[in-house]
Design a protein around this motif. Sequence first.
Motif, PDB file in Angstrom:
ATOM      1  N   SER A   1       9.957 -12.127  15.306  1.00 38.44           N
ATOM      2  CA  SER A   1       8.687 -11.748  14.690  1.00 38.44           C
ATOM      3  C   SER A   1       8.074 -12.867  13.853  1.00 38.44           C
ATOM      4  O   SER A   1       8.775 -13.620  13.172  1.00 38.44           O
ATOM      5  N   ALA A   2       6.724 -12.927  13.892  1.00 32.97           N
ATOM      6  CA  ALA A   2       5.993 -13.829  13.001  1.00 32.97           C
ATOM      7  C   ALA A   2       5.529 -13.097  11.747  1.00 32.97           C
ATOM      8  O   ALA A   2       5.401 -13.702  10.683  1.00 32.97           O
ATOM      9  N   LEU A   3       5.273 -11.805  11.872  1.00 38.69           N
ATOM     10  CA  LEU A   3       4.859 -10.983  10.731  1.00 38.69           C
ATOM     11  C   LEU A   3       5.149  -9.526  11.050  1.00 38.69           C
ATOM     12  O   LEU A   3       4.816  -9.051  12.141  1.00 38.69           O
ATOM     13  N   THR A   4       5.783  -8.821  10.098  1.00 39.38           N
ATOM     14  CA  THR A   4       6.141  -7.417  10.306  1.00 39.38           C
ATOM     15  C   THR A   4       5.784  -6.590   9.083  1.00 39.38           C
ATOM     16  O   THR A   4       6.013  -7.013   7.941  1.00 39.38           O
ATOM     17  N   TYR A   5       5.228  -5.400   9.348  1.00 37.36           N
ATOM     18  CA  TYR A   5       5.001  -4.401   8.309  1.00 37.36           C
ATOM     19  C   TYR A   5       5.909  -3.204   8.594  1.00 37.36           C
ATOM     20  O   TYR A   5       5.924  -2.681   9.709  1.00 37.36           O
ATOM     21  N   ASP A   6       6.650  -2.784   7.601  1.00 34.22           N
ATOM     22  CA  ASP A   6       7.480  -1.591   7.711  1.00 34.22           C
ATOM     23  C   ASP A   6       6.792  -0.414   7.030  1.00 34.22           C
ATOM     24  O   ASP A   6       6.192  -0.574   5.953  1.00 34.22           O
ATOM     25  N   PHE A   7       6.887   0.769   7.652  1.00 35.57           N
ATOM     26  CA  PHE A   7       6.439   2.008   7.029  1.00 35.57           C
ATOM     27  C   PHE A   7       7.661   2.782   6.553  1.00 35.57           C
ATOM     28  O   PHE A   7       8.658   2.884   7.281  1.00 35.57           O
ATOM     29  N   GLU A   8       7.572   3.327   5.364  1.00 34.68           N
ATOM     30  CA  GLU A   8       8.621   4.193   4.834  1.00 34.68           C
ATOM     31  C   GLU A   8       7.993   5.496   4.361  1.00 34.68           C
ATOM     32  O   GLU A   8       6.856   5.505   3.866  1.00 34.68           O
TER      33      GLU A   8
ATOM     34  N   LYS B   1       0.843  -1.189   0.000  1.00 34.18           N
ATOM     35  CA  LYS B   1       0.000   0.000   0.000  1.00 34.18           C
ATOM     36  C   LYS B   1       0.882   1.244   0.000  1.00 34.18           C
ATOM     37  O   LYS B   1       1.986   1.216   0.530  1.00 34.18           O
ATOM     38  N   ARG B   2       0.395   2.317  -0.603  1.00 34.92           N
ATOM     39  CA  ARG B   2       1.090   3.608  -0.503  1.00 34.92           C
ATOM     40  C   ARG B   2       0.088   4.741  -0.581  1.00 34.92           C
ATOM     41  O   ARG B   2      -1.047   4.559  -1.019  1.00 34.92           O
ATOM     42  N   GLY B   3       0.525   5.933  -0.161  1.00 30.04           N
ATOM     43  CA  GLY B   3      -0.363   7.081  -0.184  1.00 30.04           C
ATOM     44  C   GLY B   3       0.420   8.374  -0.018  1.00 30.04           C
ATOM     45  O   GLY B   3       1.641   8.371   0.181  1.00 30.04           O
ATOM     46  N   GLY B   4      -0.280   9.485  -0.084  1.00 25.01           N
ATOM     47  CA  GLY B   4       0.352  10.792   0.045  1.00 25.01           C
ATOM     48  C   GLY B   4       0.815  11.318  -1.298  1.00 25.01           C
ATOM     49  O   GLY B   4       0.988  10.569  -2.264  1.00 25.01           O
TER      50      GLY B   4
ATOM     51  N   LEU C   1       3.023  13.350   4.731  1.00 29.16           N
ATOM     52  CA  LEU C   1       4.208  12.766   4.110  1.00 29.16           C
ATOM     53  C   LEU C   1       3.808  11.657   3.141  1.00 29.16           C
ATOM     54  O   LEU C   1       2.869  10.907   3.405  1.00 29.16           O
ATOM     55  N   PRO C   2       4.501  11.535   2.003  1.00 28.99           N
ATOM     56  CA  PRO C   2       4.289  10.383   1.127  1.00 28.99           C
ATOM     57  C   PRO C   2       4.772   9.125   1.853  1.00 28.99           C
ATOM     58  O   PRO C   2       5.855   9.121   2.442  1.00 28.99           O
ATOM     59  N   TRP C   3       3.985   8.048   1.814  1.00 28.85           N
ATOM     60  CA  TRP C   3       4.317   6.865   2.596  1.00 28.85           C
ATOM     61  C   TRP C   3       4.001   5.599   1.804  1.00 28.85           C
ATOM     62  O   TRP C   3       3.233   5.609   0.842  1.00 28.85           O
ATOM     63  N   ARG C   4       4.631   4.524   2.251  1.00 30.25           N
ATOM     64  CA  ARG C   4       4.276   3.213   1.721  1.00 30.25           C
ATOM     65  C   ARG C   4       4.470   2.166   2.826  1.00 30.25           C
ATOM     66  O   ARG C   4       5.238   2.382   3.771  1.00 30.25           O
ATOM     67  N   ILE C   5       3.741   1.044   2.682  1.00 25.51           N
ATOM     68  CA  ILE C   5       3.820  -0.049   3.646  1.00 25.51           C
ATOM     69  C   ILE C   5       4.387  -1.273   2.949  1.00 25.51           C
ATOM     70  O   ILE C   5       3.956  -1.638   1.853  1.00 25.51           O
ATOM     71  N   LEU C   6       5.364  -1.899   3.601  1.00 31.45           N
ATOM     72  CA  LEU C   6       5.991  -3.110   3.075  1.00 31.45           C
ATOM     73  C   LEU C   6       5.723  -4.284   4.005  1.00 31.45           C
ATOM     74  O   LEU C   6       5.810  -4.150   5.226  1.00 31.45           O
ATOM     75  N   ARG C   7       5.386  -5.427   3.422  1.00 34.86           N
ATOM     76  CA  ARG C   7       5.348  -6.670   4.196  1.00 34.86           C
ATOM     77  C   ARG C   7       6.729  -7.297   4.083  1.00 34.86           C
ATOM     78  O   ARG C   7       7.213  -7.576   2.987  1.00 34.86           O
ATOM     79  N   LEU C   8       7.394  -7.481   5.233  1.00 33.49           N
ATOM     80  CA  LEU C   8       8.771  -7.967   5.210  1.00 33.49           C
ATOM     81  C   LEU C   8       8.842  -9.424   4.766  1.00 33.49           C
ATOM     82  O   LEU C   8       8.034 -10.261   5.188  1.00 33.49           O
ATOM     83  N   CYS C   9       9.841  -9.708   3.946  1.00 40.38           N
ATOM     84  CA  CYS C   9      10.086 -11.082   3.521  1.00 40.38           C
ATOM     85  C   CYS C   9      10.800 -11.844   4.639  1.00 40.38           C
ATOM     86  O   CYS C   9      11.263 -11.254   5.620  1.00 40.38           O
ATOM     87  N   GLY C  10      10.879 -13.152   4.482  1.00 37.34           N
ATOM     88  CA  GLY C  10      11.480 -13.990   5.514  1.00 37.34           C
ATOM     89  C   GLY C  10      12.898 -13.589   5.867  1.00 37.34           C
ATOM     90  O   GLY C  10      13.289 -13.589   7.039  1.00 37.34           O
ATOM     91  N   GLY C  11      13.694 -13.220   4.880  1.00 36.27           N
ATOM     92  CA  GLY C  11      15.090 -12.879   5.121  1.00 36.27           C
ATOM     93  C   GLY C  11      15.282 -11.561   5.841  1.00 36.27           C
ATOM     94  O   GLY C  11      16.348 -11.310   6.404  1.00 36.27           O
ATOM     95  N   ASP C  12      14.257 -10.695   5.833  1.00 39.99           N
ATOM     96  CA  ASP C  12      14.352  -9.393   6.500  1.00 39.99           C
ATOM     97  C   ASP C  12      13.574  -9.363   7.804  1.00 39.99           C
ATOM     98  O   ASP C  12      13.587  -8.370   8.520  1.00 39.99           O
TER      99      ASP C  12
ATOM    100  N   VAL D   1       1.367   9.221   9.650  1.00 40.46           N
ATOM    101  CA  VAL D   1       2.121   9.754   8.501  1.00 40.46           C
ATOM    102  C   VAL D   1       1.206  10.547   7.582  1.00 40.46           C
ATOM    103  O   VAL D   1       1.646  11.512   6.932  1.00 40.46           O
ATOM    104  N   GLU D   2      -0.070  10.170   7.531  1.00 38.90           N
ATOM    105  CA  GLU D   2      -1.016  10.946   6.727  1.00 38.90           C
ATOM    106  C   GLU D   2      -1.220  12.334   7.319  1.00 38.90           C
ATOM    107  O   GLU D   2      -1.258  13.337   6.591  1.00 38.90           O
ATOM    108  N   LYS D   3      -1.356  12.428   8.651  1.00 39.65           N
ATOM    109  CA  LYS D   3      -1.555  13.724   9.293  1.00 39.65           C
ATOM    110  C   LYS D   3      -0.322  14.616   9.175  1.00 39.65           C
ATOM    111  O   LYS D   3      -0.437  15.841   9.200  1.00 39.65           O
TER     112      LYS D   3
END
Length: 423
Positions: free
Chosen positions: A332-339, A128-131, A316-327, A311-313
Amino acid sequence: MLTLKFIQDNKELVVERLKIKNFDATAIVDSIIELDNQRKATQVEAEALQQEMNTLSKEIGMLFKSGKAQEANEAKARTGELKDKIKERNTTLEGITAQLNEHLVSLPNVPNEIVPPGKGEEDNVEIKRGGDMPQLTVNEPHWDLIKKYDLIDFELGTKITGAGFPVYKGKGARLQRALINFFLDEGMKAGYNEVIPPLVVNEDSGFGTGQLPDKEGQMYHVTADNLYLIPTAEVPVTNIFRDVILKASEMPVKHCAYSACFRREAGSWGAHVRGLNRLHQFDKVEIVQVAHPKESYEILDKMVAHVQSLVEKLELPWRILRLCGGDLSFTSALTYDFEVYSAAQERWLEVSSVSNFESYQANRLKLRYKEEGEKKAQLAHTLNGSALALPRIVAALLENNQTPEGIKIPEVLVPYCGFDIIK
């Protein structure tokens, strides 16, 4: 860590899923099962010997009373032999248990089934991304803007402490404080209870959340007292619940906390770690939840939505990443990174990680809950997220809002800063 029962019941699943983290668990899992079998067998032997000794001990007095001194003495001699054998079995049991625990601790958390395969950050999946991307008439990187407007002094920080410890000044300090207060206020509006935790933790706390023994090289260690400076408020806040049994009706428990964070590893030289991009000390507001296992992934989505709102408030332009196994992290069992996008650097900057650890941390912490009417306690789920980490947020705000007249402050921060432009 993973529970012994889960590993025993799901041996193939554990091995296969950990391949997503590029971790070959075959030998460790086999050793865990073999050591547990040895532990059980040794325990049975020790208990049988103890039972025999208890029986003999009762008989000795009766034999003496019956005038059977010789038989009593023979039984007494046998109890001495049994004591030595029991001691030997218990020593063996301690060694097996220690080995078993070492193997359990060395096994990462099993990733969720939706975690994509991959070796590193290049294989993370944008979901996902926005801004709006900024359209700049002037374009300077934040390290030049910081000097131009006298907001942060890196050289002074180096003089006082060393590289990676900046000194915030004037409107730079006020912007920093404004962001902290804004993030805390937004957390409280979202139902989080604010706490102010210690900035140093003991070894048990580091172990409970998985920083020890996995990341001790990245933590500042106060050797005289065997304490560690926190890398994130996640550590002390989650450890509030170490050795705690909650009622199911009390969950989810929601805490937020501001803290300074300390990390020894600050990266290599280059523009990608220049200025505020990577520091040894930085400020962050953290959100932590203790959740019922049936609700933890719904709660993870809500935590992601909360960070998105921040980040919307800030516009800022933003995006969400679902981390792969190597990262994905060890725990963690599941992680989302915001950039957020940095206009002057023309790159995305990570500002938040939001993770579900399922029961992995809870097992280390002995953090459990009880359903109403149930006697047996179950492991809870723990989650945390940056909401938000400040350095790269500040970098993006400075770069994306620069104009010929100065740096404009996002509308939502003006009441917190007391000014709308840095001139």
